[in-house]
Design a protein around this motif. Structure first.
Motif, PDB file in Angstrom:
ATOM      1  N   TYR A  84      -4.432   7.272  -4.036  1.00  0.00           N
ATOM      2  CA  TYR A  84      -4.126   7.834  -2.711  1.00  0.00           C
ATOM      3  C   TYR A  84      -4.122   9.362  -2.754  1.00  0.00           C
ATOM      4  CZ  TYR A  84      -1.734   8.662   1.745  1.00  0.00           C
ATOM      5  OH  TYR A  84      -1.418   9.099   3.001  1.00  0.00           O
TER       6      TYR A  84
ATOM      7  N   SER B 236       0.857  -1.191   0.000  1.00  0.00           N
ATOM      8  CA  SER B 236       0.000   0.000   0.000  1.00  0.00           C
ATOM      9  C   SER B 236       0.891   1.239   0.000  1.00  0.00           C
ATOM     10  CB  SER B 236      -0.843   0.011   1.268  1.00  0.00           C
ATOM     11  OG  SER B 236       0.014   0.178   2.392  1.00  0.00           O
TER      12      SER B 236
ATOM     13  N   GLU C 297      -2.867   2.749   8.709  1.00  0.00           N
ATOM     14  CA  GLU C 297      -2.715   1.308   8.460  1.00  0.00           C
ATOM     15  C   GLU C 297      -1.846   0.641   9.536  1.00  0.00           C
ATOM     16  OE1 GLU C 297      -0.186  -0.507   5.082  1.00  0.00           O
ATOM     17  OE2 GLU C 297      -2.199  -0.168   4.262  1.00  0.00           O
TER      18      GLU C 297
ATOM     19  N   LYS D   5      -2.301   2.849  -7.528  1.00  0.00           N
ATOM     20  CA  LYS D   5      -2.445   3.033  -6.074  1.00  0.00           C
ATOM     21  C   LYS D   5      -2.023   4.441  -5.662  1.00  0.00           C
ATOM     22  CE  LYS D   5      -1.374  -1.680  -4.652  1.00  0.00           C
ATOM     23  NZ  LYS D   5      -0.445  -2.542  -3.932  1.00  0.00           N
TER      24      LYS D   5
END
Lengths: 467, 207
Positions: A243, A213, A354, A239
């Motif tokens: 984001y 991620s 996260e 990704k």
């Protein structure tokens, strides 16, 4: 123009001019500023009668010195208070955006840059802080500078630089369950050493890296400096674009579409070459724990602390012995037998949402060991808010963790969050140097999952077979 | 910036690799808004033993190294934090040149901003100087930047490399910002071009 690496593309886009010896005047797109490394730079501007060339390219925040307890009490340390008020006054005088201690957007400079959308792919980004390498996760060329260079960037929006060499670190395969980007970067540093990246910009490639991620890529790039690298990079992909989209400082509408097209083109061309290549397999990277006094002194969780008697090289043997003496560790003991006094979950390496979600999973319904004092310091006010909306704060508090206000905190212990001499800490931060978390303090670097599990067990555990 | 041409002086030995800037100046000395008076913090945790008494093995506590202006050390000196307080503290103590087989990048840059010359020699050359320093009191050498050579009293000449631009700035003691500002029109041209190619790079950080 021939095949180029991602680094070369970004570099070439930022060359203002070149001296005959290759020294380059490099344009800087973004400048992050904090309270510890900027006061002398602003003073330098004032003394020379200069003003920032593009105040709007900079963003300032206090993070190193701020208390992580109730902010309404103010700052008890007068020197810390002076550094922070100096930053606020300098920003007001020179017209620089400033997120104060009471602002929900305040946090660790390398957490808030990406969070606000200040960090964008393809940029050059600097800060008077070595962990500026974090922003390389977005495919931005980002590196730490000293205070004189902070002043240089404020005055000119440029830096004088020599083109670094390039290194590809390729991690293919798949990571074992329960292993994280923190384990990957610690394993990389263990492999190439803390000086292995000197003079080089690293691009991380391979299926393991692609699977990370954005938070994971930030953890990875963050610790590039611990391998001595000038910067770390991951090329932008979908990704990255997802984001970045919709953040306060991200371009909007048609400009976003135009920008994201340019970002997705930012990748190393087929056939481009690096000066050096290092390859690792994801399967071979179990959870990592540092045992010594620099991040390269690291081993597998199911391994043992080294025994200097087994080391042939005299210099390495002496350095190992010295580290073990400082750390108060017996040679050859299993890592899982190391007993802990403190656990710190935080820092620009591992304090994003996260990280907190993963750590919370390991403490849900459990209790912190009676002999351990554990704390969580979210990376920013917005991370803290989101964690609270998800109920993570209640999970941590119920388990016996302290839940703090955002800042650098015990990563470098400039505020009141300090280890006492001899205390042993499992820390999700980035440096285990002597005295880093407090004079005489002993730091073991680990991932958020490993830190959380260790808080419960009171010693390190192999999270792969720990329920 | 203080110019650097030639420095002759006593060499102080620090026989450790990977000396990080947290050791050169611990964090409690960073709570300052000045760049002077930092020698108090130089190697603060290594100069003292755990009971607070001076560590007799550390160079700064030994009379033979009191006037040292050259520091001799090992690989990867100055790794870790970017704090420019590290070269400020060394300069405040009187160090004008550091000899090592390699330096961390940010520290290396910071030295040039402050008139301290970091010199990369081979591990063998460094070892030779260590041997001599330890065997002879007040061992002195000369670091000559214009000639790019380290001169030992026994006659050895160790050549070193340095970027010619950096060397020129250092020898003349030039103000780096002033030099960059001479290229104002190049910077403006660059900004004009880039703001058309990639306008999102020029959005302000105010929300």
């Amino acid at each position: 123009m021939g095949s180029q690496t991602l680094f070369e593309k970004i570099w070439n886009q930022h060359v203002v001019r070149e001296e005959p010896d290759g020294t380059t005047l490099l344009y800087i797109d973004r400048h992050l500023v904090h309270e510890v490394t900027s006061p002398q730079a602003f003073e330098g501007l004032r003394l020379a009668g200069r003003t920032p060339r593009r105040a709007g390219a900079a963003l300032a925040v206090p993070d190193h010195n701020v208390p992580t307890t109730d902010r309404k009490q103010g700052i008890s340390d007068p020197m810390s208070a002076l550094q922070i008020s100096t930053l606020e006054n300098n920003c007001a005088e020179f017209g620089i955006s400033y997120f104060g201690m009471e602002d929900i957007r305040q946090g660790i400079v390398h957490v808030i840059g990406p969070e606000q959308g200040l960090t964008l792919p393809g940029m050059t980004i600097v800060c008077g802080d070595s962990h500026t390498s974090t922003h390389g996760a977005f495919g931005a060329l980002a590196f730490g500078i000293g205070t004189s260079e902070v002043e240089h960037v404020l005055a000119t929006q440029c830096l004088v630089q020599k083109r670094p060499k390039t290194m590809e670190i390729r991690v293919e395969g798949t990571l074992p369950d329960y292993c994280s980007p923190k384990d990957v970067i610690l394993a990389i540093i263990g492999r190439i050493g803390i000086g292995g990246g000197i003079g080089q910009v690293v691009e991380y490639t391979g299926s393991v890296i692609r699977s990370f991620s954005m938070e994971g890529r930030m953890t990875l790039c963050n610790m590039s400096i611990e391998a001595g690298a000038r910067a770390g990079l991951v090329s932008p992909d979908e990704k990255t674009v997802a984001y970045v989209k919709g953040r306060p400082l991200t371009p909007k509408g048609e400009m976003f579409e135009q920008a994201s097209q340019a970002w997705l083109d930012l990748k190393t061309d087929q056939g481009a070459t690096f000066d050096n290549l290092v390859e690792l397999r994801g399967e071979n990277i179990p959870p990592q724990v540092t045992w010594g006094t620099n991040p390269g002194m690291v081993t597998d969780v199911n391994g043992t602390v080294p025994n200097p008697a087994d080391i042939a090289d005299e210099k390495l043997r002496l350095a190992t012995q010295r580290a073990l003496d400082y750390m108060g560790l017996q040679p050859g003991i299993p890592v899982c037998d190391i007993q802990l006094d403190r656990v710190f979950i935080g820092s620009c390496t591992n304090s994003r949402i996260e990280d907190l979600r993963v750590a919370a999973k390991y403490v849900q319904g459990k209790r912190v060991s009676g002999k351990v004092k554990a704390m969580v310091v979210p990376g920013s006010g917005l991370v803290k808010q989101q964690a609270e909306e998800e109920g993570l704060d209640r999970v941590f508090r119920a388990a016996g963790f302290e839940w703090r206000e955002p800042g650098c905190s015990m990563c470098l212990a400039m505020n009141a969050d300090v280890l006492t001499p001899g205390e042993r800490c499992a820390s999700t931060s980035n440096r285990n140097f002597e005295g880093r978390q407090g004079k005489g303090g002993r730091t073991h670097l680990v991932s958020p999952a490993m830190a959380a599990a260790a808080a419960v067990a009171g010693h390190f555990v192999d999270i792969r077979d720990w329920a | 910036m203080q110019a650097f041409t030639t420095v002759s002086g006593i060499v102080a030995p620090l026989d450790r690799a990977d000396v990080d800037t947290d050791q050169i100046i611990p964090k409690q000395y960073l709570k300052t808004i000045a760049r002077t008076g930092l020698k108090e913090g130089l190697f603060a945790d290594w100069r003292q033993q755990s009971d607070g008494t001076p560590n007799p093995d550390f160079f700064s506590n030994q009379s033979r190294y009191q006037e040292a202006s050259i520091l001799l050390t090992r690989d990867n000196f100055g790794c870790g934090s970017s704090r420019e307080h590290a070269p400020w503290a060394l300069l405040d103590y009187g160090i004008r040149s550091i000899l090592a087989p390699s330096f961390a990048d940010i520290f290396y840059n910071n030295c040039f901003q402050n008139g301290i010359l970091p010199v990369v020699l081979t591990a063998q050359e460094i070892q030779t100087i260590f041997d001599r320093v330890l065997s002879k009191e007040t061992y002195q050498i000369t670091v000559d930047l214009p000639e790019q050579v380290v001169l030992l009293p026994e006659g050895e000449r160790y050549a070193f490399t340095v970027d010619s631009f950096r060397k020129d700035c250092m020898v003349k003691g030039l103000d780096g910002i002033g030099l960059t500002l001479k290229h104002e029109s190049a910077i403006s041209d660059y900004e004009t071009r880039r703001s058309q190619e990639a306008p999102w790079l020029f959005q302000n950080s105010t929300t």
